[in-house]
Design a protein around this motif. Structure first.
Motif, short mmCIF file in Angstrom:
data_model
loop_
_atom_site.label_atom_id
_atom_site.label_comp_id
_atom_site.label_asym_id
_atom_site.label_seq_id
_atom_site.Cartn_x
_atom_site.Cartn_y
_atom_site.Cartn_z
N LYS A 213 49.43 36.01 42.94
CA LYS A 213 49.83 37.16 43.76
C LYS A 213 51.24 36.90 44.32
CE LYS A 213 46.22 36.44 46.50
NZ LYS A 213 45.13 37.29 46.63
N VAL B 61 39.23 39.72 39.64
CA VAL B 61 38.49 40.87 40.14
C VAL B 61 39.49 42.01 40.38
CG1 VAL B 61 36.70 39.45 41.24
CG2 VAL B 61 38.72 40.13 42.56
N MET C 161 44.68 29.08 40.83
CA MET C 161 44.21 29.84 39.69
C MET C 161 45.31 30.10 38.66
SD MET C 161 41.39 32.57 40.78
CE MET C 161 42.67 33.78 40.79
N GLY C 162 46.47 29.44 38.90
CA GLY C 162 47.57 29.68 37.97
C GLY C 162 47.30 29.03 36.63
N GLY C 163 47.91 29.56 35.61
CA GLY C 163 47.89 28.92 34.30
C GLY C 163 46.53 28.90 33.63
N LEU C 164 45.75 29.98 33.79
CA LEU C 164 44.43 30.00 33.17
C LEU C 164 44.52 30.47 31.72
CD1 LEU C 164 42.03 31.37 35.87
CD2 LEU C 164 43.00 29.12 35.56
N MET C 165 45.71 30.44 31.16
CA MET C 165 45.94 30.97 29.82
C MET C 165 44.96 30.37 28.83
SD MET C 165 47.68 33.06 28.16
CE MET C 165 47.46 33.35 26.42
N ASP C 166 44.28 31.27 28.14
CA ASP C 166 43.36 30.84 27.10
C ASP C 166 43.74 31.63 25.85
OD1 ASP C 166 39.85 30.19 27.02
OD2 ASP C 166 41.17 30.63 25.34
N PHE D 73 35.38 38.82 34.31
CA PHE D 73 34.63 37.60 34.63
C PHE D 73 35.18 36.44 33.79
CE2 PHE D 73 30.53 35.16 34.48
CZ PHE D 73 30.40 34.99 35.84
N GLU D 74 35.41 36.69 32.52
CA GLU D 74 35.97 35.66 31.63
C GLU D 74 37.35 35.20 32.12
OE1 GLU D 74 34.73 34.48 28.45
OE2 GLU D 74 32.90 35.31 29.30
N LEU D 75 38.14 36.19 32.54
CA LEU D 75 39.51 35.88 32.97
C LEU D 75 39.53 35.28 34.37
CD1 LEU D 75 41.27 39.13 31.72
CD2 LEU D 75 41.83 36.82 30.95
N GLY D 76 38.40 35.38 35.07
CA GLY D 76 38.35 34.87 36.44
C GLY D 76 39.11 35.76 37.42
N VAL E 136 52.60 38.15 50.06
CA VAL E 136 51.26 38.34 50.64
C VAL E 136 50.98 37.24 51.67
CG1 VAL E 136 48.79 38.39 50.15
CG2 VAL E 136 50.38 39.58 48.64
N ASN F 222 42.12 44.40 41.87
CA ASN F 222 43.23 44.13 42.78
C ASN F 222 43.86 42.76 42.60
OD1 ASN F 222 43.84 46.50 44.32
ND2 ASN F 222 41.83 46.26 45.26
N ASP F 223 43.29 41.92 41.71
CA ASP F 223 44.01 40.72 41.30
C ASP F 223 45.13 41.15 40.36
OD1 ASP F 223 42.98 38.50 42.54
OD2 ASP F 223 41.43 38.14 41.04
#
Lengths: 517, 517
Positions: free
Chosen positions: B94, B39, B1-6, B34-37, B98, B41-42
């Motif tokens: 994260k 939830v 999920m890294g690099g989801l930069m929009d 939701f847009e950022l993907g 972890v 605690n992320d």
């Protein structure tokens, strides 16, 4: 520490501009905490003139003065007090379930009553994040007996709403997930419903996957309904595909998942109880479970899948349900499409009998639907053929259109009219060879980077699957996205993760002299 | 999920009227999440025009609109932005620790580097409560090897400040606690310092006990000092009794304890590492450890105490420290007094040579002080006598007065001038018999209900201890408190818990005929 009530512990309410929902936060000054004999994460009772509320202490010297208590909007509302009013505060006992969680950490078996208390405290938001995480960790590290899992399931059912159908028996199909592209539910439900069996399917949204069944079906119709609406639709058209999170069935599940997710653990007993609690709450009598197995799937070995099956069936039996499990191939994505719109398109195409739909999707769907049909009375070993016949005759498509219409969608939608993400990039092979592996987890990451599940058009369309021959310059897969920026991110990630391995049949030729050509 | 930069994920800052310290909270609307993907605690990165801050997501639809991000005061300050400014938000990975916590949950041994990373993330507040609780649970359920405990200790030392003394070696004494009334440190430190050994004792405040050594000594002098001040006092008068929480030594300990406390667990490897990390940080070379054993003490069996001793000595050796352990009797409170003022009074009376001080307090103190003296060169088997001589000669009292003066207290204070809680209640025996047990945990609860440790005058004075004869109508113990309301609460609790058991030597007489008289 019980009963430390002191008449003098009076505090003025300060409003905190936050809403902590049903979890109550009580912010007090360090000196006040010291006086009260409490520390952060202890519980206190806040007593107003009308109501008393129990909350978790946050000690902070920057938010409140010594004679103030900081309360979120929701707590002030619940107390029926206003800012500046004085309230009494005293230390409260921690919930008894914390003791039971500790027992589980020590490896003890929990009684039905103890498990019920834990789940009740979770649902009532009586446990702090620390306590909830300890519960999950303890179940993960110490496990649970079949009897405990049964009691856990029942506790999860009891703490939520249930759906009761007039028609019996109720059938269901569920995949435990972990393999991308698994849109078979969109074929199984209409096939089974068309055969005259009641299949009110509630499904989930993606948490860490590329998309859940609810995310896919949302492309075609509404998925959020009340219990009476679900009952009405199911009894009218024979089946539903709705979002289970839209109703209050087994609400503990969502709260537990929320704490599991940051730890990326999925404790085995909890997984079994979660599946069965939701099915039990939906009044299900007979259930077919799909357990995909493969490297980078949720279940990585056949042995583990067999254990899941055995335990699921044992617990289900205790609950008066009949479960049959199908261990399926999860070593690569199911079909070609991954992502909400792409998967909806592929599922519709399969129902429409279009060519180009991978046989693996159709075969998996009819096998699973066939198992449900056999549980419903179709003669043994003929379920698959009956399902295939319902699908190929177009009757499953007709039933699907009925379900779409009943759930407020456009029944005339076709696979051709579905528009996927307008930006796309083709990933090209730089070698000749065969696809030897496709990494599920990498595929999911790339699909998510492209926008799935929230941006419906994002996803991946595989051109090559395992065992297929690839020539240099050929397209291996295409990434789709609703946004150019997301597409670029996804391509970057794809180039880094390289989810599809292509290897030549002859990797190198070693000549007798040792020279490599 | 890294690099989801929009590029489009821009949010207006909304100020939240809270301060979350070094733990960053980022409140976003469910639709934005939701847009950022992401939830709750992320983690997300919030990028302002000057700075970028990583924070934990809290999803809430009541606090912010879809285009807003709710940030606590401290995060806005750290970003160097103002309310209403636009910031970019995107999903962040994260912390790698972890993954290591999950490894420990799976029973794996952690490397030094992995342990260091976990502790660093704890100290830097990079872990959420859920992750921290999972760490503690994993250490509790899966344990650690001696090598891991050593690396844990070192990691805790490295992430904090250390004290270096010019004089060597540095001696120390520490009780692992769990038995009320254990004020012997107030005798051991002056005895050892008077003998010419350097003993810069840092001690703790009570968390769940009736009072810690720091709580007691605070009655006589200040206990909060900086590292240079501690060094200065210790090198000037030979000893200190200061609060360890007042300096930044092994700060991980406090953060870990804060998460252990609500769970009422004290994982064994963490306990060992906590003790040794604090001692190592204080430059200690030679340490005597008091391990009280008994029912309702922290350590309930001799076998467990021996294991503690063995492991503590093994780990200490790896760290270049010499540790000797004394397994002491912890089956009832030490001495008669429980509570800050009552214990200070009893300790001073012992130093003053007053009569009426229980011999058990004096004997325990001189034995333990004698062990330190022998580690410091006094001939074997003569340490106890040397310590007893220093105590009875009045030289320990003189040294104590020096320490009190050096820490800003009144050196002329005497046991007679100490005023305990002005409200008191005597608990009377309703039977003739002998004291057969005193429950430590119940005694602590009653003392806390009476106000200890925060209300210094609250506590208990035992008139009868185990084995002593009691007549009907005689006082068994007295409860003291600064407040009448608290006293009433404590008495109520005492009547419910009945911490002292009195049983007749002859319970009943059975005559030959079987008749009971």
């Amino acid at each position: 520490m019980g009963g430390l009530m002191d008449q003098n512990q009076v505090f003025k309410i300060k409003r905190l501009d936050v809403d902590t929902g049903s979890r109550h936060l009580v912010v007090i000054h360090p000196d006040a905490a010291f006086e009260l004999g409490v520390v952060s994460n202890d519980r206190v009772k806040v007593r107003g003139s009308k109501k008393t509320v129990t909350g978790l202490v946050l000690v902070s010297k920057k938010i409140v003065a010594e004679d103030e208590v900081g309360l979120p909007i929701n707590v002030i509302t619940e107390l029926e007090e206003v800012v500046g009013t004085e309230v009494e505060i005293h230390a409260a006992e921690k919930p008894v379930s914390v003791e039971y969680i500790k027992n589980k950490m020590d490896g003890m078996e929990l009684s039905a009553q103890q498990i019920r208390q834990i789940i009740k405290d979770i649902v009532n938001r009586n446990l702090s994040d620390i306590e909830l995480a300890a519960y999950i960790s303890s179940v993960y590290t110490k496990g649970m007996s079949i009897r405990e899992i049964k009691d856990l399931t029942l506790a999860m059912v009891e703490t939520g709403d249930v759906i009761e159908f007039d028609q019996e028996p109720v059938f269901d199909f569920h995949s435990i997930g972990g393999v991308p592209g698994n849109k078979v539910t969109l074929l199984v439900v209409p096939i089974v419903a068309e055969a005259g069996l009641l299949i009110p399917k509630t499904s989930s949204r993606a948490i860490s996957s590329a998309c859940g069944t609810a995310d896919i079906f949302e492309v075609l119709a509404n998925v959020t309904f009340t219990i009476p609406e679900i009952k009405n639709i199911a009894e009218r058209v024979g089946g539903t595909i709705v979002w289970g999170g839209g109703v209050n069935i087994a609400p503990a599940d969502d709260l537990i998942i929320r704490a599991e997710y940051p730890l990326t653990i999925d404790p085995y007993p909890q997984l079994i109880a979660s599946i069965l609690a939701k099915k039990k709450s939906c009044g299900v009598h007979k259930l077919v479970l799909d357990i995909p197995v493969g490297p980078n799937a949720k279940v990585e070995s056949i042995e583990l899948a067999k254990k899941y099956s055995r335990d699921l069936m044992l617990v289900a039996e205790e609950l008066g349900m009949v479960v049959e499990c199908a261990i399926t191939y999860g070593g690569q994505p199911v079909g070609r499409a991954i992502g909400p719109l792409l998967e909806a398109k592929e599922a519709l195409a399969a129902l429409e009998g279009k060519s180009g739909v991978p046989n693996s999707v159709i075969e998996k769907a009819v096998c699973l639907a066939g198992m449900v049909l056999e549980m419903g009375g179709v003669r043994a070993d003929t379920g698959r053929d009956r399902a295939a016949e319902i699908l190929s005759s177009g009757r499953a498509l007709k039933k699907m259109r009925e379900i779409i219409a009943a759930q407020g969608g456009d029944p005339d939608i076709t696979s051709d009219t579905i528009q996927v993400g307008k930006y796309s990039a083709e990933l090209i092979s730089d070698a000749n060879g065969y696809v030897v592996s496709i990494n599920n987890k990498s595929i999911v990451k790339i699909a998510r980077a492209a926008g799935a599940p929230s941006k419906k058009g994002g996803g991946i369309l595989l051109e090559k699957k395992m065992g297929m021959k690839v020539d240099r310059g050929e397209v291996i897969y295409t990434i789709f996205s609703d946004s150019r920026a997301r597409l670029e991110d996804a391509v970057k990630l794809a180039n880094r993760l390289k989810p599809v391995d292509v290897e030549g049949m002859v990797l190198e030729r070693v000549l007798p002299s040792g020279r490599i050509l």
